[in-house]
Design an enzyme around this catalytic site. Structure first.
Site, PDB file in Angstrom:
ATOM      1  N   ASP A 177     -70.993  73.982 -29.268  1.00  0.00           N
ATOM      2  CA  ASP A 177     -72.442  74.158 -29.368  1.00  0.00           C
ATOM      3  C   ASP A 177     -72.913  75.425 -28.657  1.00  0.00           C
ATOM      4  OD1 ASP A 177     -71.856  73.214 -26.812  1.00  0.00           O
ATOM      5  OD2 ASP A 177     -72.836  71.291 -27.095  1.00  0.00           O
ATOM      6  N   ASN A 223     -76.477  60.297 -21.530  1.00  0.00           N
ATOM      7  CA  ASN A 223     -77.087  59.464 -22.582  1.00  0.00           C
ATOM      8  C   ASN A 223     -76.131  59.239 -23.753  1.00  0.00           C
ATOM      9  OD1 ASN A 223     -77.044  61.928 -23.821  1.00  0.00           O
ATOM     10  ND2 ASN A 223     -79.258  62.126 -24.079  1.00  0.00           N
ATOM     11  N   HIS A 242     -74.372  61.623 -25.317  1.00  0.00           N
ATOM     12  CA  HIS A 242     -74.215  62.699 -26.307  1.00  0.00           C
ATOM     13  C   HIS A 242     -72.825  63.324 -26.238  1.00  0.00           C
ATOM     14  CE1 HIS A 242     -76.130  65.887 -23.424  1.00  0.00           C
ATOM     15  NE2 HIS A 242     -74.851  66.166 -23.515  1.00  0.00           N
ATOM     16  N   GLU A 244     -77.496  64.274 -29.788  1.00  0.00           N
ATOM     17  CA  GLU A 244     -78.274  63.375 -28.950  1.00  0.00           C
ATOM     18  C   GLU A 244     -78.367  61.980 -29.598  1.00  0.00           C
ATOM     19  OE1 GLU A 244     -78.875  64.291 -26.058  1.00  0.00           O
ATOM     20  OE2 GLU A 244     -80.046  66.133 -25.845  1.00  0.00           O
TER      21      GLU A 244
END
Ligand code: GLP
Length: 244
Positions: A67, A135, A137, A142
């Protein structure tokens, strides 16, 4: 899923290094999927040492990064392209055109997602390295990202921006968007290695291993992959051990 528990982050790096070494010896022209963040830094140190000792070589390797932030070019010290130069690429021998990462400053970001996705479609990642967001990811996928997603533009959650703020002067400097490989790109890799270090990852690790396989927790999809190894330090393994 193969779960390896280590005493500390140093051991996590050494065991991960062995997996990379095995891969590069078996297939010197491997395609590697690499990650950024604090988690892989010690492993990258080991990869640098290994290549300096000629135990491994990157001369024929291709790297695809997961990313990149939107709006930061490769000279910006907070870009992931810069991170990769600083922690790995500047210290290994690799062909310039063998390192691939989305361009977060492309004029047409959607077109850039297509370009990167086409590149990914033309190859097969042999070994994909992942960290894990608190979380759940993976990459910048996400919660609630489709498991079928390909490379796409993503709006970062406040939680992710807050967690990554340590690297920026102020939270306002953190980009709001990123380009990330999609979950289907990640899952397409032949072998996946996920590392988690520190107590702040313990809940995410617990959910990844024991929670439902659900888009609410992107990392849970790894349980459907046939070749996943998870390497944890003591702190990241705290909750899975309580349950045993
Ligand atoms: C970042 C990256 C992920 C990384 C994760 C964990 O936002 N996009 O690829 O795995 O969050 O980061 P860290 O290793 O710093 O905890």
């Amino acid at each position: 899923m193969n779960i390896i528990q280590c005493n500390d982050s140093k051991e996590v790096a050494l065991i991960s290094y062995r997996i990379f070494k095995e891969q590069l010896i078996k297939k010197p022209n491997s395609t590697l999927g690499l990650a950024t963040g604090s988690t892989p830094i010690l492993l990258y140190n080991e990869l640098i040492k290994g290549s300096q000792l000629n135990e491994i070589s990157f001369k024929k390797v291709n790297i695809f990064n997961l990313d990149e932030y939107v709006g930061l070019n490769s000279e910006h010290k907070n870009s992931y392209a810069f991170f990769m130069k600083e922690y790995l690429l500047n210290f290994i021998e690799i062909e310039d055109n063998h390192f691939h990462i989305p361009n977060g400053t492309a004029c047409d970001l959607i077109e850039e997602c297509h370009r990167y996705n086409n590149l990914l479609s033309s190859t097969k990642i042999d070994l994909q390295l992942l960290g894990l967001g608190e979380n759940g990811h993976i990459g910048f996928n996400e919660p609630n990202t489709s498991f079928d997603s390909t490379t796409h533009l993503v709006e970062l959650t406040e939680n992710t921006r807050k967690n990554n703020s340590i690297y920026f002067k102020s939270i306002n400097d953190i980009p709001t968007h990123a380009i990330t490989m999609g979950i289907s790109n990640i899952i397409n890799a032949t072998k996946i290695l996920l590392l988690a270090i520190g107590e702040n990852k313990a809940e995410a690790v617990y959910n990844l291993i024991n929670g439902p396989i659900d888009v609410k927790f992107p990392g849970s999809i790894l349980r459907n992959h046939p070749d996943v190894t998870i390497i944890l330090d003591k702190e990241a393994a705290t909750l899975i051990n309580k349950v045993k």
